[in-house]
Design a protein around this motif. Structure first.
Motif, PDB file in Angstrom:
ATOM      1  N   VAL A  57      -7.551  -6.901  -1.746  1.00  0.00           N
ATOM      2  CA  VAL A  57      -7.531  -7.176  -0.303  1.00  0.00           C
ATOM      3  C   VAL A  57      -6.406  -8.154   0.036  1.00  0.00           C
ATOM      4  CG1 VAL A  57      -8.817  -8.245   1.589  1.00  0.00           C
ATOM      5  CG2 VAL A  57      -9.966  -6.627   0.058  1.00  0.00           C
ATOM      6  N   ALA A  58      -6.168  -9.121  -0.866  1.00  0.00           N
ATOM      7  CA  ALA A  58      -5.110 -10.109  -0.632  1.00  0.00           C
ATOM      8  C   ALA A  58      -3.734  -9.465  -0.577  1.00  0.00           C
ATOM      9  CB  ALA A  58      -5.145 -11.174  -1.722  1.00  0.00           C
ATOM     10  N   THR A  59      -3.530  -8.360  -1.322  1.00  0.00           N
ATOM     11  CA  THR A  59      -2.225  -7.684  -1.271  1.00  0.00           C
ATOM     12  C   THR A  59      -2.010  -6.978   0.062  1.00  0.00           C
ATOM     13  OG1 THR A  59      -2.993  -5.543  -2.178  1.00  0.00           O
ATOM     14  CG2 THR A  59      -2.375  -7.257  -3.766  1.00  0.00           C
ATOM     15  N   ARG A  60      -3.095  -6.698   0.782  1.00  0.00           N
ATOM     16  CA  ARG A  60      -2.980  -5.984   2.068  1.00  0.00           C
ATOM     17  C   ARG A  60      -2.729  -6.947   3.239  1.00  0.00           C
ATOM     18  NH1 ARG A  60      -8.354  -2.353   0.804  1.00  0.00           N
ATOM     19  NH2 ARG A  60      -7.503  -1.278  -1.027  1.00  0.00           N
ATOM     20  N   SER A  61      -3.121  -8.207   3.077  1.00  0.00           N
ATOM     21  CA  SER A  61      -2.873  -9.202   4.128  1.00  0.00           C
ATOM     22  C   SER A  61      -2.415 -10.497   3.471  1.00  0.00           C
ATOM     23  CB  SER A  61      -4.144  -9.434   4.950  1.00  0.00           C
ATOM     24  OG  SER A  61      -5.248  -9.704   4.089  1.00  0.00           O
ATOM     25  N   PRO A  62      -1.248 -10.452   2.792  1.00  0.00           N
ATOM     26  CA  PRO A  62      -0.804 -11.627   2.021  1.00  0.00           C
ATOM     27  C   PRO A  62      -0.475 -12.838   2.885  1.00  0.00           C
ATOM     28  CG  PRO A  62       0.919  -9.952   2.106  1.00  0.00           C
ATOM     29  CD  PRO A  62      -0.302  -9.324   2.676  1.00  0.00           C
ATOM     30  N   ALA A  63      -0.134 -12.617   4.155  1.00  0.00           N
ATOM     31  CA  ALA A  63       0.233 -13.751   5.011  1.00  0.00           C
ATOM     32  C   ALA A  63      -0.925 -14.727   5.183  1.00  0.00           C
ATOM     33  CB  ALA A  63       0.697 -13.237   6.372  1.00  0.00           C
ATOM     34  N   ARG A  64      -2.163 -14.250   5.033  1.00  0.00           N
ATOM     35  CA  ARG A  64      -3.337 -15.132   5.149  1.00  0.00           C
ATOM     36  C   ARG A  64      -3.379 -16.141   4.012  1.00  0.00           C
ATOM     37  NH1 ARG A  64      -8.281 -11.242   5.212  1.00  0.00           N
ATOM     38  NH2 ARG A  64      -9.287 -13.242   4.720  1.00  0.00           N
ATOM     39  N   TYR A  65      -2.690 -15.825   2.903  1.00  0.00           N
ATOM     40  CA  TYR A  65      -2.766 -16.680   1.720  1.00  0.00           C
ATOM     41  C   TYR A  65      -1.502 -17.495   1.503  1.00  0.00           C
ATOM     42  CZ  TYR A  65      -6.758 -13.677   0.742  1.00  0.00           C
ATOM     43  OH  TYR A  65      -7.949 -12.998   0.837  1.00  0.00           O
ATOM     44  N   SER A  66      -0.346 -16.893   1.789  1.00  0.00           N
ATOM     45  CA  SER A  66       0.905 -17.604   1.512  1.00  0.00           C
ATOM     46  C   SER A  66       2.064 -16.882   2.199  1.00  0.00           C
ATOM     47  CB  SER A  66       1.148 -17.665  -0.004  1.00  0.00           C
ATOM     48  OG  SER A  66       2.486 -17.956  -0.301  1.00  0.00           O
ATOM     49  N   TRP A 102       7.207 -11.178  -0.494  1.00  0.00           N
ATOM     50  CA  TRP A 102       7.417 -10.333  -1.670  1.00  0.00           C
ATOM     51  C   TRP A 102       6.612  -9.040  -1.649  1.00  0.00           C
ATOM     52  CZ3 TRP A 102      11.419 -10.877  -4.601  1.00  0.00           C
ATOM     53  CH2 TRP A 102      12.019 -12.139  -4.754  1.00  0.00           C
ATOM     54  N   ILE A 103       5.580  -8.962  -0.835  1.00  0.00           N
ATOM     55  CA  ILE A 103       4.715  -7.770  -0.832  1.00  0.00           C
ATOM     56  C   ILE A 103       5.008  -6.920   0.393  1.00  0.00           C
ATOM     57  CG2 ILE A 103       2.345  -6.930  -0.754  1.00  0.00           C
ATOM     58  CD1 ILE A 103       1.476  -9.326  -2.326  1.00  0.00           C
ATOM     59  N   GLU A 104       5.434  -5.680   0.145  1.00  0.00           N
ATOM     60  CA  GLU A 104       5.767  -4.779   1.261  1.00  0.00           C
ATOM     61  C   GLU A 104       4.550  -3.967   1.690  1.00  0.00           C
ATOM     62  OE1 GLU A 104       9.296  -1.611   2.460  1.00  0.00           O
ATOM     63  OE2 GLU A 104       9.180  -2.432   0.430  1.00  0.00           O
ATOM     64  N   TYR A 105       3.810  -3.434   0.720  1.00  0.00           N
ATOM     65  CA  TYR A 105       2.603  -2.658   1.003  1.00  0.00           C
ATOM     66  C   TYR A 105       1.491  -3.115   0.069  1.00  0.00           C
ATOM     67  CZ  TYR A 105       5.777   0.522   3.447  1.00  0.00           C
ATOM     68  OH  TYR A 105       6.710   1.045   4.290  1.00  0.00           O
ATOM     69  N   GLY A 106       0.276  -3.101   0.579  1.00  0.00           N
ATOM     70  CA  GLY A 106      -0.861  -3.504  -0.241  1.00  0.00           C
ATOM     71  C   GLY A 106      -1.335  -2.397  -1.170  1.00  0.00           C
ATOM     72  N   GLY A 107      -2.175  -2.764  -2.121  1.00  0.00           N
ATOM     73  CA  GLY A 107      -2.737  -1.798  -3.055  1.00  0.00           C
ATOM     74  C   GLY A 107      -3.760  -0.895  -2.380  1.00  0.00           C
ATOM     75  N   SER A 108      -3.778   0.366  -2.773  1.00  0.00           N
ATOM     76  CA  SER A 108      -4.738   1.336  -2.225  1.00  0.00           C
ATOM     77  C   SER A 108      -6.026   1.289  -3.049  1.00  0.00           C
ATOM     78  CB  SER A 108      -4.133   2.738  -2.295  1.00  0.00           C
ATOM     79  OG  SER A 108      -4.022   3.145  -3.652  1.00  0.00           O
ATOM     80  N   PRO A 109      -7.070   2.008  -2.615  1.00  0.00           N
ATOM     81  CA  PRO A 109      -8.274   2.082  -3.458  1.00  0.00           C
ATOM     82  C   PRO A 109      -7.988   2.570  -4.878  1.00  0.00           C
ATOM     83  CG  PRO A 109      -8.763   2.906  -1.272  1.00  0.00           C
ATOM     84  CD  PRO A 109      -7.284   2.651  -1.303  1.00  0.00           C
ATOM     85  N   ARG A 110      -6.914   3.360  -5.045  1.00  0.00           N
ATOM     86  CA  ARG A 110      -6.527   3.769  -6.400  1.00  0.00           C
ATOM     87  C   ARG A 110      -6.194   2.542  -7.258  1.00  0.00           C
ATOM     88  NH1 ARG A 110      -1.804   7.650  -6.180  1.00  0.00           N
ATOM     89  NH2 ARG A 110      -3.357   9.285  -5.901  1.00  0.00           N
TER      90      ARG A 110
END
Length: 268
Positions: free
Chosen positions: A217-226, A232-240
């Motif tokens: 979940v953090a990869t999908r909304s990284p701005a909430r954390y840092s 550095w993160i363009e797209y978050g991880g999918s359920p895969r």
């Protein structure tokens, strides 16, 4: 020799039922590694050298028009391509055109190929171990995101250290001067399937499960954390990605001879 981490990651990939992208300069024994793995685990092995003129049918196979010598009737007979195996080494996969690269998409995800309207299942198990050369990009085609997403692990194959390099020299000289030593008894494929079931059956607490989900979940909304993370993160991880992280953590714990999954396994 000197590739313990790489071997562990390949084993995790096989027990987690995924594919691997191996990245390293030429001459690091990537092909030898994959062929040795296939021999040790009693798996069928094929290698495809990807080139710009490689066609999709060179991978999946094609239907050939043949004549029956007795009835003289003409009929199409399917000639299997190298994808019909257990371990497929896709050497320098980024040298082929996107059209040819996409021929592997269905095979990697669905473990089958469709040719002339017929679904043809691949071998069990089936794994693609692809290699990329990071230093020579002329005449290459970047792997599309959909293709990259089919790989479970990105494995960096680095140079051996000095001690491993010396051991490689000794082994090479010994092979040249004396007959090859007897190979160890290979594993039976049933042992691989049994190990996969054990991997999926490992205990995982709800706290570790929540930890994994929060990481994705953090990869999908990284701005909430840092803000730096967001850069550095363009797209978050999918359920895969969640499923992949779960299976890899389980395989890592199983290879360490534990019957439960801990946070260290997720971080590894």
């Amino acid at each position: 020799v000197g590739m313990d981490d790489v071997i562990d990651e390949l084993m995790i990939s096989i027990f987690a039922r995924g594919h691997c992208l191996l990245v390293g300069v030429p001459g690091l024994a990537k092909t030898l590694l994959v062929s040795s793995l296939a021999e040790t685990m009693s798996l069928g092995f094929n290698r495809i050298q990807f080139t710009p003129d490689l066609m999709p049918s060179d991978i999946t196979g094609t239907e050939l028009l043949q004549e029956d010598p007795e009835t003289h009737q003409r009929m199409f007979k399917f000639q299997k391509g190298p994808v019909f195996t257990n371990l497929l080494l896709a050497d320098e996969i980024n040298r082929a055109s996107p059209r040819t690269q996409s021929a592997l998409l269905q095979a990697m995800q669905e473990r089958e190929v469709t040719i002339a309207g017929q679904h043809r299942p691949l071998g069990r198990p089936f794994h693609v171990l692809a290699t990329q050369n990071p230093i020579e990009q002329e005449g290459t085609y970047p792997l599309p995101e959909a293709q990259l997403d089919r790989f479970l692990l990105h494995v960096n194959v680095d140079y051996p250290d000095a001690a491993a390099e010396a051991e490689i020299l000794r082994l090479t000289r010994a092979e040249a001067s004396s007959p090859a030593a007897a190979a160890p008894e290979p594993l039976h494929q049933d042992a691989i399937f049994a190990a996969r079931e054990e991997v999926l059956g490992l205990h995982m607490s709800s706290a570790v499960e929540d930890y994994m989900v929060q990481l994705i979940v953090a990869t999908r909304s990284p701005a909430r954390y840092s803000e730096q993370l967001d850069h550095w993160i363009e797209y978050g991880g999918s359920p895969r990605a969640t499923i992949a992280l779960d299976r890899c953590a389980r395989a890592h714990a199983w290879l360490a001879d534990r019957d439960f999954v801990g946070p260290d396994d997720v971080q590894a």
